[in-house]
Design an enzyme around this catalytic site. Structure first.
Site, PDB file in Angstrom:
ATOM      1  N   CYS A  48      40.502  30.011  29.120  1.00 39.64           N
ATOM      2  CA  CYS A  48      40.302  31.227  29.897  1.00 39.64           C
ATOM      3  C   CYS A  48      39.032  31.901  29.388  1.00 39.64           C
ATOM      4  CB  CYS A  48      41.534  32.119  29.692  1.00 39.64           C
ATOM      5  SG  CYS A  48      41.396  33.730  30.439  1.00 39.64           S
ATOM      6  N   CYS A  57      35.222  45.928  31.739  1.00 37.70           N
ATOM      7  CA  CYS A  57      35.361  45.801  33.199  1.00 37.70           C
ATOM      8  C   CYS A  57      35.421  47.188  33.822  1.00 37.70           C
ATOM      9  CB  CYS A  57      36.639  45.032  33.548  1.00 37.70           C
ATOM     10  SG  CYS A  57      36.851  44.791  35.327  1.00 37.70           S
ATOM     11  N   GLU A  83      36.062  37.538  24.436  1.00 40.80           N
ATOM     12  CA  GLU A  83      37.058  36.605  23.930  1.00 40.80           C
ATOM     13  C   GLU A  83      37.332  35.488  24.915  1.00 40.80           C
ATOM     14  OE1 GLU A  83      39.644  39.937  23.517  1.00 40.80           O
ATOM     15  OE2 GLU A  83      40.940  39.193  25.102  1.00 40.80           O
ATOM     16  N   CYS A  89      45.395  47.344  32.416  1.00 43.06           N
ATOM     17  CA  CYS A  89      44.552  46.329  31.769  1.00 43.06           C
ATOM     18  C   CYS A  89      43.682  46.897  30.657  1.00 43.06           C
ATOM     19  CB  CYS A  89      43.685  45.661  32.826  1.00 43.06           C
ATOM     20  SG  CYS A  89      42.499  44.513  32.130  1.00 43.06           S
ATOM     21  N   CYS A 140      44.373  39.708  28.500  1.00 39.79           N
ATOM     22  CA  CYS A 140      43.031  40.106  28.865  1.00 39.79           C
ATOM     23  C   CYS A 140      42.485  41.273  28.038  1.00 39.79           C
ATOM     24  CB  CYS A 140      43.150  40.505  30.345  1.00 39.79           C
ATOM     25  SG  CYS A 140      41.699  40.962  31.183  1.00 39.79           S
ATOM     26  N   CYS A 176      41.763  48.836  36.420  1.00 38.33           N
ATOM     27  CA  CYS A 176      43.193  48.655  36.684  1.00 38.33           C
ATOM     28  C   CYS A 176      43.987  49.328  35.560  1.00 38.33           C
ATOM     29  CB  CYS A 176      43.535  47.169  36.768  1.00 38.33           C
ATOM     30  SG  CYS A 176      42.542  46.308  37.997  1.00 38.33           S
TER      31      CYS A 176
HETATM   32  N1  SAH Z   1      39.262  40.687  36.831  1.00 34.55           N
HETATM   33  C1  SAH Z   1      39.922  39.546  37.328  1.00 34.55           C
HETATM   34  C2  SAH Z   1      40.108  38.468  36.297  1.00 34.55           C
HETATM   35  C3  SAH Z   1      40.448  38.900  34.915  1.00 34.55           C
HETATM   36  S1  SAH Z   1      42.047  39.594  34.692  1.00 34.55           S
HETATM   37  C4  SAH Z   1      41.253  39.942  37.935  1.00 34.55           C
HETATM   38  O1  SAH Z   1      41.672  41.077  37.760  1.00 34.55           O
HETATM   39  O2  SAH Z   1      41.857  39.106  38.611  1.00 34.55           O
HETATM   40  C5  SAH Z   1      43.096  38.167  34.869  1.00 34.55           C
HETATM   41  C6  SAH Z   1      44.511  38.493  35.247  1.00 34.55           C
HETATM   42  O3  SAH Z   1      45.201  39.083  34.133  1.00 34.55           O
HETATM   43  C7  SAH Z   1      44.633  39.460  36.386  1.00 34.55           C
HETATM   44  O4  SAH Z   1      45.600  39.018  37.297  1.00 34.55           O
HETATM   45  C8  SAH Z   1      45.087  40.713  35.682  1.00 34.55           C
HETATM   46  O5  SAH Z   1      45.747  41.577  36.554  1.00 34.55           O
HETATM   47  C9  SAH Z   1      45.956  40.185  34.600  1.00 34.55           C
HETATM   48  N2  SAH Z   1      46.227  41.093  33.484  1.00 34.55           N
HETATM   49  C10 SAH Z   1      45.440  42.064  32.993  1.00 34.55           C
HETATM   50  N3  SAH Z   1      46.036  42.674  31.942  1.00 34.55           N
HETATM   51  C11 SAH Z   1      47.230  42.061  31.779  1.00 34.55           C
HETATM   52  C12 SAH Z   1      48.322  42.229  30.868  1.00 34.55           C
HETATM   53  N4  SAH Z   1      48.278  43.142  29.903  1.00 34.55           N
HETATM   54  N5  SAH Z   1      49.393  41.412  30.999  1.00 34.55           N
HETATM   55  C13 SAH Z   1      49.424  40.460  31.959  1.00 34.55           C
HETATM   56  N6  SAH Z   1      48.431  40.254  32.835  1.00 34.55           N
HETATM   57  C14 SAH Z   1      47.352  41.051  32.757  1.00 34.55           C
HETATM   58 FE1  SF4 Z   2      39.080  44.277  35.418  1.00 35.31          FE
HETATM   59 FE2  SF4 Z   2      41.320  44.048  34.083  1.00 35.31          FE
HETATM   60 FE3  SF4 Z   2      41.387  44.861  36.592  1.00 35.31          FE
HETATM   61 FE4  SF4 Z   2      40.767  42.304  36.056  1.00 35.31          FE
HETATM   62  S1  SF4 Z   2      42.711  43.323  35.662  1.00 35.31           S
HETATM   63  S2  SF4 Z   2      39.722  43.707  37.466  1.00 35.31           S
HETATM   64  S3  SF4 Z   2      39.690  42.581  34.119  1.00 35.31           S
HETATM   65  S4  SF4 Z   2      40.440  45.959  34.883  1.00 35.31           S
END
Ligand code: SAH
Ligand code: SF4
Length: 340
Positions: free
Chosen positions: A102, A109, A89, A116, A330, A113
């Site tokens: 974005c 991934c 997406e 996420c 994300c 995390c």
């Molecule tokens: N993997 C990279 C980039 C993609 S995620 C990273 O982790 O930085 C982009 C950002 O969105 C990251 O800061 C991540 O922690 C945040 N993110 C992920 N899931 C989210 C959510 N449900 N609400 C808000 N931010 C979120």
């Molecule tokens: Fe991967 Fe989501 Fe963590 Fe970014 S925030 S590194 S997309 S698991």
């Protein structure tokens, strides 16, 4: 067949030299693809027929297509189907200063995390360069407007797909490519320390954003698995080195999770951790998702957290909430599609 949208100008020059042609053909091809947005090779009138035939038999021009859209006032979200039936997406955001996009860098991934959605579904594969480039091309076509900035913050960890992401950056930054100013390109990483050093040495002036999300190892270990490999002090050292080497300010992302990382003590600890660094902190209201048992911090808590950081001299802003009604966080739209 290699997709032409995955070729940097340099790589295309190598190709033309390899078939005994002048390297400026690469520039002409870039003009057709990115300036004139014309991929009907037969119409490339300044290139000889014989060379056009070679190009047609060497390269694929097929791009992922948009299969679903969701929108609210300031956000448009697009689901792409890739040629192997995977989904990714991209999200368009309308700001007063322009339109940002974005983009995703992987299908899923592996960083895992806890908060996420993309991590929940694990990595299927890396995106190829052309699959990133075409997110921009297809969306510009769709909205009929130019994207003015790109953030690599969609699905995936860009530094876990390093070389394809770097080629992507080179193509979109190329004056004869999509001509996006390098300072209009932001890469967000969860903190793969050795790759931050690699990026530093590329000598490109992109904006680096680091997902810190916690002021200490105890909390960060719980919510970000990557911290068990590269802990906070290693990460902070890398960020300091990056700033010193590139002379660029780094963005620290901090997603606000209720009763996990949003206490006053956390704010004080964070301020002490970042004191004196050329950074700015972006507090991100958590976008809640159905499958994950975490909540967003209250608006008041976020404001207080922000005020504590400010008082301690840290540059900080609260990220405007974009598209929380349309599963814009994300990986949420993809995960809906995958689960269907
Ligand atoms: N993997 C990279 C980039 C993609 S995620 C990273 O982790 O930085 C982009 C950002 O969105 C990251 O800061 C991540 O922690 C945040 N993110 C992920 N899931 C989210 C959510 N449900 N609400 C808000 N931010 C979120
Ligand atoms: Fe991967 Fe989501 Fe963590 Fe970014 S925030 S590194 S997309 S698991």
């Amino acid at each position: 067949m290699n997709n032409i949208y995955g070729y940097t100008r340099e790589k295309l020059e190598e190709y033309f030299l390899s078939i005994g042609e002048k390297k400026f053909k690469a520039l002409q091809v870039f003009e057709w693809l990115y300036e004139k947005k014309n991929n009907e090779v037969d119409e490339w009138s300044n290139i000889r027929k014989e060379v056009r035939e070679k190009i047609k038999s060497t390269f694929s021009f097929k791009c992922p297509k948009i299969v679903r859209k969701e929108r609210d006032t300031l956000t448009r979200k697009y689901l792409f189907e890739l040629c192997d039936c995977n989904y990714i997406e991209a999200v368009v955001m309308y700001h007063d200063y322009g339109i940002s996009l974005c983009v995703s860098s992987q299908v899923g991934c592996n960083m895992g995390c806890q908060f996420c959605e993309s991590g929940r579904l694990k990595k299927v594969r890396n995106l190829e360069t052309f699959e990133m480039v075409s997110q921009i091309l297809e969306i510009e076509k769709e909205i009929g407007e130019r994207i003015s900035s790109v953030v690599i913050m969609g699905i995936g960890e860009p530094l876990d797909n390093y070389s394809s992401v770097l080629s992507f950056i080179r193509i979109i930054n190329d004056a004869k490519g999509l001509a996006l100013g390098i300072r209009h390109i932001t890469l967000s990483t969860s903190g793969i320390v050795p790759k931050i050093y690699d990026l530093m040495k590329e000598n490109i002036q992109i904006n680096l954003a680091v997902s810190l999300h916690a002021p200490n190892n105890e909390i960060r270990n719980k919510i970000m698995k990557v911290n068990q490999v590269y802990n906070i002090s290693q990460l902070i050292t890398a960020i300091k080195d990056y700033i010193a080497y590139t002379n660029r300010r780094v963005t620290i992302e901090y997603v606000m999770l209720k009763e996990i990382n949003d206490s006053d003590e956390c704010a004080i600890e964070l301020a002490n951790l970042l004191k004196g660094m050329n950074i700015y902190v972006n507090l991100i209201p958590y976008n809640e998702t159905n499958h994950i048992d975490l909540s967003k911090s209250d608006a008041n808590t976020i404001r207080k957290f922000c005020a504590i950081l400010k008082n301690k001299g840290i540059n900080v802003t609260i990220r405007k909430e974009f598209g929380s009604k349309i599963s814009a966080a994300c990986g949420q739209l993809r995960s809906k599609e995958v689960e269907k």
